[in-house]
Design a protein around this motif. Structure first.
Motif, PDB file in Angstrom:
ATOM      1  N   SER A 149      -3.486  -3.421   0.444  1.00  0.00           N
ATOM      2  CA  SER A 149      -3.148  -2.165  -0.215  1.00  0.00           C
ATOM      3  C   SER A 149      -1.873  -1.581   0.386  1.00  0.00           C
ATOM      4  O   SER A 149      -1.583  -1.759   1.575  1.00  0.00           O
ATOM      5  N   TYR A 170       0.638   2.043   0.472  1.00  0.00           N
ATOM      6  CA  TYR A 170       0.709   3.478   0.224  1.00  0.00           C
ATOM      7  C   TYR A 170       2.141   3.934   0.489  1.00  0.00           C
ATOM      8  O   TYR A 170       2.523   4.236   1.612  1.00  0.00           O
ATOM      9  N   LYS A 199      -9.504   3.849  -9.305  1.00  0.00           N
ATOM     10  CA  LYS A 199      -8.501   4.881  -9.022  1.00  0.00           C
ATOM     11  C   LYS A 199      -7.317   4.353  -8.202  1.00  0.00           C
ATOM     12  O   LYS A 199      -6.463   5.135  -7.786  1.00  0.00           O
ATOM     13  N   ASN A 200      -7.287   3.049  -7.969  1.00  0.00           N
ATOM     14  CA  ASN A 200      -6.171   2.472  -7.216  1.00  0.00           C
ATOM     15  C   ASN A 200      -4.884   2.571  -8.032  1.00  0.00           C
ATOM     16  O   ASN A 200      -4.844   2.296  -9.225  1.00  0.00           O
ATOM     17  N   LYS A 201      -3.795   2.990  -7.362  1.00  0.00           N
ATOM     18  CA  LYS A 201      -2.506   3.167  -8.008  1.00  0.00           C
ATOM     19  C   LYS A 201      -1.863   1.802  -8.315  1.00  0.00           C
ATOM     20  O   LYS A 201      -2.102   0.819  -7.613  1.00  0.00           O
ATOM     21  N   ASP A 203      -3.133   5.218 -12.426  1.00  0.00           N
ATOM     22  CA  ASP A 203      -4.069   4.387 -11.691  1.00  0.00           C
ATOM     23  C   ASP A 203      -4.653   3.351 -12.645  1.00  0.00           C
ATOM     24  O   ASP A 203      -4.379   3.354 -13.844  1.00  0.00           O
ATOM     25  N   GLU A 221       1.334   1.229  -4.142  1.00  0.00           N
ATOM     26  CA  GLU A 221       2.397   2.236  -4.243  1.00  0.00           C
ATOM     27  C   GLU A 221       3.561   1.804  -3.352  1.00  0.00           C
ATOM     28  O   GLU A 221       3.363   1.469  -2.189  1.00  0.00           O
ATOM     29  N   TYR A 249      -6.394  -3.433  -5.269  1.00  0.00           N
ATOM     30  CA  TYR A 249      -5.542  -2.879  -4.226  1.00  0.00           C
ATOM     31  C   TYR A 249      -4.765  -1.659  -4.718  1.00  0.00           C
ATOM     32  O   TYR A 249      -4.369  -1.582  -5.877  1.00  0.00           O
ATOM     33  N   ASN A 250      -4.552  -0.732  -3.818  1.00  0.00           N
ATOM     34  CA  ASN A 250      -3.654   0.393  -4.094  1.00  0.00           C
ATOM     35  C   ASN A 250      -2.226  -0.110  -3.878  1.00  0.00           C
ATOM     36  O   ASN A 250      -1.879  -0.586  -2.798  1.00  0.00           O
ATOM     37  N   LYS A 258       2.987   8.660 -10.361  1.00  0.00           N
ATOM     38  CA  LYS A 258       1.931   8.745  -9.347  1.00  0.00           C
ATOM     39  C   LYS A 258       0.551   8.941  -9.963  1.00  0.00           C
ATOM     40  O   LYS A 258      -0.469   8.780  -9.304  1.00  0.00           O
TER      41      LYS A 258
END
Length: 349
Positions: free
Chosen positions: A120, A122, A194-196, A233, A294, A291-292, A230
């Motif tokens: 992930s 961020y 809700k993962n971006k 998701d 960003e 995975y998130n 942003k």
């Protein structure tokens, strides 16, 4: 000013080619003899035939070029390590050597945000320690990026651009696969959804390539290129796709630890049995779904003036429009190929 683009018959390369043509550039494309080149021909692109895995063909294709944009890659998630290495590493090395040998002024390399790590993210920046994960595509893109950096030290003016997952007109793999699962009712979220996402509209990424080409400051630089929404998701994206195409919204969820175990079993078994098609869940699909992702695109904004001009709603609408037009073109072509049915001996013969 003449630019050679590789991968021009694919989704990403075709958008890059189109943007360069709109920017008033002369463009040639290195294509295989069995490729569908109709779109490139409509753009007025010069076709040079050969494979990036053939050093002699590459050296000949680069002749007379001022710039090279290398977008061709083996992206199939189920390709073997050897297949991926031949195209993504050896093919890239062929392009770099020919460009350096032919005195190419600038070399643009389409890398991938995947080189930043199989985990992930961020708001991750440009740092990369190239930790391999066993995925043939990711590992070979890491090796390819290292080659580009090395040739930059040899004197080749390189620029690396890293996109994320890509969609848009001429997408024949990413979005169609999602649509297939939505249509069949087999789509499941991994985790809470809700993962971006690091989703790129292909036209936006092509904008970044052209902006880098216009900017001498981009020489020797690396840029992350990702969406800047942003609020986007996984759940929001999938619901938008389902609503636009008229499919029921999926609501099934699988816990992350369960999905990871299933992925390891499915992928391990399929590899062991040497299956030609990937299983339902692979490392790549697990990453995309759970995975998130960003990434920080501040540098691209500051130095290139990059912005995502096409948002998710417009991008999906344009993609759907292209898919529908493409199906209609295929239907008409099929009708033209079909022989007229005529049975002799009837009352009007």
């Amino acid at each position: 000013m003449k630019i050679l683009v590789t991968g021009g018959t694919g989704m990403v390369g075709s958008h890059i080619t189109e943007k360069f043509r709109c920017d008033g550039r002369q463009v040639a494309a290195l294509v295989r003899t069995d490729s569908d080149t109709r779109f490139l021909e409509r753009l007025g692109v010069e076709l040079r035939y050969g494979s990036i895995t053939d050093p002699m063909a590459v050296y000949e294709a680069v002749k007379g070029m001022d710039w090279v944009c290398h977008a061709a890659a083996r992206t199939e998630e189920w390709a073997s390590r050897e297949e991926s290495y031949e195209v993504n590493v050896e093919g890239t090395e062929n392009m770099l050597e020919a460009s350096l040998g032919r005195g190419v002024e600038r070399f643009f390399f389409v890398s991938s945000l995947a080189v930043l790590g199989f985990h992930s993210h961020y708001n991750t920046g440009l740092e990369s320690d190239y930790v391999k994960c066993g995925d043939p595509y990711i590992d070979t893109k890491m090796d390819a990026e290292k080659l580009v950096r090395r040739f930059s030290r040899f004197g080749l003016a390189t620029t690396i651009l890293r996109p994320g997952f890509m969609y848009g007109p001429r997408d024949r793999r990413f979005l169609p696969r999602i649509l297939s699962h939505l249509e069949n009712g087999t789509f499941r979220f991994i985790g809470d959804g809700k993962n971006k996402m690091n989703l790129n509209y292909a036209g936006n990424f092509a904008d970044a390539v052209v902006l880098a080409a216009r900017t001498p400051r981009s020489i020797g630089q690396v840029y992350n290129i990702a969406n800047d929404d942003k609020l986007l998701d996984m759940e929001t994206f999938i619901f938008k796709v389902a609503d636009l195409w008229g499919y029921p919204r999926p609501h099934g969820h699988v816990p992350v630890f369960v999905a990871r175990a299933i992925m390891n079993i499915m992928e391990g078994s399929a590899r062991l049995m040497k299956k030609k098609e990937p299983p339902y869940l692979t490392k790549t699909r697990f990453k995309f779904l759970s995975y998130n992702l960003e990434f920080d695109i501040t540098k691209a904004r500051r130095e290139l003036g990059f912005e995502n001009r096409v948002g998710i709603d417009e991008g999906l609408a344009l993609t759907k429009q292209w898919m529908e037009a493409s199906r209609e073109d295929e239907r008409r072509a099929e009708e033209e190929r079909a022989p007229a049915l005529h049975v002799s001996g009837g009352p009007y013969d």
